[in-house]
Design an enzyme around this catalytic site. Structure first.
Site, PDB file in Angstrom:
ATOM      1  CD  GLN A   1      -1.361  -2.279   2.150  1.00 23.56           C
ATOM      2  OE1 GLN A   1      -0.148  -2.480   2.241  1.00 23.56           O
ATOM      3  NE2 GLN A   1      -2.260  -3.023   2.772  1.00 23.56           N
TER       4      GLN A   1
ATOM      5  CG  ASP B   1      -4.904   0.991   0.225  1.00 23.54           C
ATOM      6  OD1 ASP B   1      -5.803   0.427  -0.428  1.00 23.54           O
ATOM      7  OD2 ASP B   1      -4.478   0.540   1.290  1.00 23.54           O
TER       8      ASP B   1
ATOM      9  CG  ASP C   1      -9.414  -1.904  -1.391  1.00 19.08           C
ATOM     10  OD1 ASP C   1     -10.305  -2.333  -2.146  1.00 19.08           O
ATOM     11  OD2 ASP C   1      -9.033  -2.528  -0.389  1.00 19.08           O
TER      12      ASP C   1
ATOM     13  NE  ARG D   1     -11.324  -4.541  -0.737  1.00 23.87           N
ATOM     14  CZ  ARG D   1     -11.031  -4.883   0.521  1.00 23.87           C
ATOM     15  NH1 ARG D   1     -11.772  -5.774   1.167  1.00 23.87           N
ATOM     16  NH2 ARG D   1     -10.000  -4.333   1.140  1.00 23.87           N
TER      17      ARG D   1
ATOM     18  CD1 TRP E   1     -11.360  -3.382   4.481  1.00 22.47           C
ATOM     19  CD2 TRP E   1     -11.809  -1.195   4.550  1.00 22.47           C
ATOM     20  NE1 TRP E   1     -10.431  -2.792   5.313  1.00 22.47           N
ATOM     21  CE2 TRP E   1     -10.686  -1.450   5.370  1.00 22.47           C
ATOM     22  CE3 TRP E   1     -12.271   0.112   4.428  1.00 22.47           C
ATOM     23  CZ2 TRP E   1     -10.035  -0.439   6.071  1.00 22.47           C
ATOM     24  CZ3 TRP E   1     -11.615   1.117   5.108  1.00 22.47           C
ATOM     25  CH2 TRP E   1     -10.510   0.842   5.927  1.00 22.47           C
TER      26      TRP E   1
END
Length: 361
Positions: A174, A197, A218, A275, A277
Site C-alpha cells: 500500500q 490505496d 481499493d 467491495r 471492506w
C-alpha cells in the site's frame, strides 16, 4: 410618521436581510452541461456569502494571506514544507500557498493546528507533489505523500503522486498519494496517482470536482462523507481491480461516497465499483459513464458473510457498456429519483456553510 413608498420598503428589506446564496437541497442536474451553472449558483465566493458561512470560516476568509513557493527562488520559500511550517499553530486566517509549476519531491503533513490552508497550483501548468512512501516503511495511512489533519483545507490544480512501484500480489505494498482526515475539505482539478490505496478519504465532509484518481485496488477508501463530481476514476493494470472500499461500520454512521457525472475507465478488465471492506459501506454512482472495463457483477462482497444484507450500493441513470444492471449482484440498489436525490445535493456533505470555490492563481 412620514409616508414611505412600498418600493423603498422592498429595497430596505432586500438589503437588510441575510443573503443565503447556497442551498443544501438543490440537486445536481442530470444534464452535464448544467453543472457549471449549478456550481455557480450554489457555491458562490466568500464576497457573496457573508453571514451564511461558518463564523470561523467567514473570519478566516476576511483575513486572507498569500505565501509563494518556487523551487527556483524568487518566492517566499523554496519548499512546501517550509511554507507550511511558517504558518503559526492556531492559525485563524485563510492562507493561500501559491506553488510555482514544478515537481516538489516532499512528504507533507498539515497538522490539526493549521486550518484554513489552500494549496494552489497554476491552472494549465504541471505542479506535482510526489513521494515514494510505502506501508512497509510508514504503515498504510502514514505512507501518503500528502496528509491533512486540518479543517477547511483546499487544493486546486495540483497533481499528488506516490511513486512507489506497483506492489506484487500479497506484498505490503500500500502506498498512498493522499490522506484527508479533516472535516470540510475541497479539491478542484486535482490528480491523484498511485496503485493500491491511492486516496484515503478517511474522515469528514469532502468535495471533489473535476479530478482524476488512478489506482489498482481499493484506490479510494476510508470513512469520509464525500461527493465526487465530474471526476475520472481510472484503474491501471490487469488482475483484481476495485475502486472503492468505503469503511462505514454501522447503519447509524453518516458517511459514504457519491460519484456524480463521473467516468470509470481502465487499462484492464473486470473492475469492481466497490467491495465490502467493512460491514455497512455506502456508495452511490449517478449519471456516471461506465466503460466496458467494469465487471458485469459491479460489486464484490469480499467473502464476508452477511455483508450483502448491510451494504448500500446504489446506481442511478448510469450509462455506457459497463452500466447494465442485468448481471449485477443481487444486493445492488437500482435506486429511483426520490432515493437518489439526497446523494445529489450539498446537504450530503453539509456544504452550504463551508464549501467555497477555489481562489484564482
Amino acid at each position: 410618521m412620514g409616508y414611505i413608498s412600498m418600493s423603498v420598503v422592498a429595497f430596505l428589506v432586500v438589503f437588510a436581510s441575510p443573503v443565503v446564496l447556497a442551498t443544501d437541497t438543490d440537486p445536481i442536474p442530470e444534464n452535464r452541461a448544467q453543472i457549471p451553472q449549478w456550481f455557480k449558483t450554489n457555491v458562490k465566493p466568500y464576497s457573496q456569502r457573508k453571514g451564511t458561512l461558518d463564523p470561523a470560516l467567514e473570519a478566516a476568509e476576511a483575513a486572507r494571506q498569500i505565501i509563494t513557493v518556487n523551487q527556483k527562488g524568487g518566492a517566499n520559500f523554496k519548499t512546501l514544507n517550509e511554507a507550511i511550517k511558517s504558518i503559526p499553530t492556531g492559525n485563524k486566517n485563510r492562507v493561500i500557498i501559491k506553488l510555482a509549476p514544478g515537481v516538489y519531491n516532499e512528504k507533507v503533513t498539515i497538522d490539526i493546528a493549521r486550518p484554513f490552508i489552500t494549496l494552489l497550483g497554476q491552472p494549465g501548468a504541471e505542479t506535482v507533489l510526489t513521494y515514494h512512501g510505502t506501508a512497509a516503511q510508514y504503515g498504510t495511512v502514514e505512507s501518503a505523500t500528502l496528509i491533512v489533519w486540518a479543517e477547511y483545507f483546499q487544493a486546486a490544480h495540483l497533481t499528488i503522486k506516490n511513486t512507489a512501484p506497483m506492489p506484487k500480489p500479497g506484498s505490503q505494498g500500500q502506498a498512498l498519494a493522499m490522506r484527508i482526515n479533516a472535516d470540510k475539505a475541497a479539491f478542484y482539478s486535482c490528480r491523484f496517482h498511485g496503485f493500491q490505496d491511492t486516496l484515503c478519504d478517511d474522515k469528514g465532509n469532502h468535495f471533489f470536482k473535476d479530478c482524476y484518481i488512478e489506482g489498482t485496488y481499493d484506490f479510494i477508501f476510508g470513512r469520509g462523507a464525500s461527493l465526487y463530481l465530474n471526476t475520472q476514476l481510472h484503474a491501471v493494470g490487469d488482475g483484481l481491480r476495485v475502486i472503492t472500499a468505503q469503511g462505514r461500520q454501522s447503519a447509524t454512521e453518516q458517511n459514504g461516497y457519491t460519484f456524480v457525472h463521473c467516468k470509470v475507465t481502465g487499462t484492464g478488465t473486470g473492475i469492481y465499483l466497490g467491495r465490502s471492506w467493512m460491514s455497512h459501506p455506502k456508495v452511490v454512482y449517478a449519471f456516471t459513464e461506465m466503460t466496458s472495463v467494469v465487471n458485469p457483477s459491479g460489486w464484490r462482497e469480499n467473502l464476508n458473510r452477511g455483508y450483502d444484507k448491510t451494504v448500500f450500493y446504489g446506481e442511478y441513470k448510469c450509462f455506457g457498456p459497463g452500466s447494465h444492471l442485468e448481471k449485477r449482484v443481487p444486493y445492488t440498489q437500482d435506486i429511483d429519483k426520490n432515493e437518489v436525490t439526497p446523494f445529489l445535493t450539498l446537504g450530503y456533505i453539509k456544504g452550504s456553510t463551508w464549501l467555497l470555490p477555489p481562489p484564482k492563481y
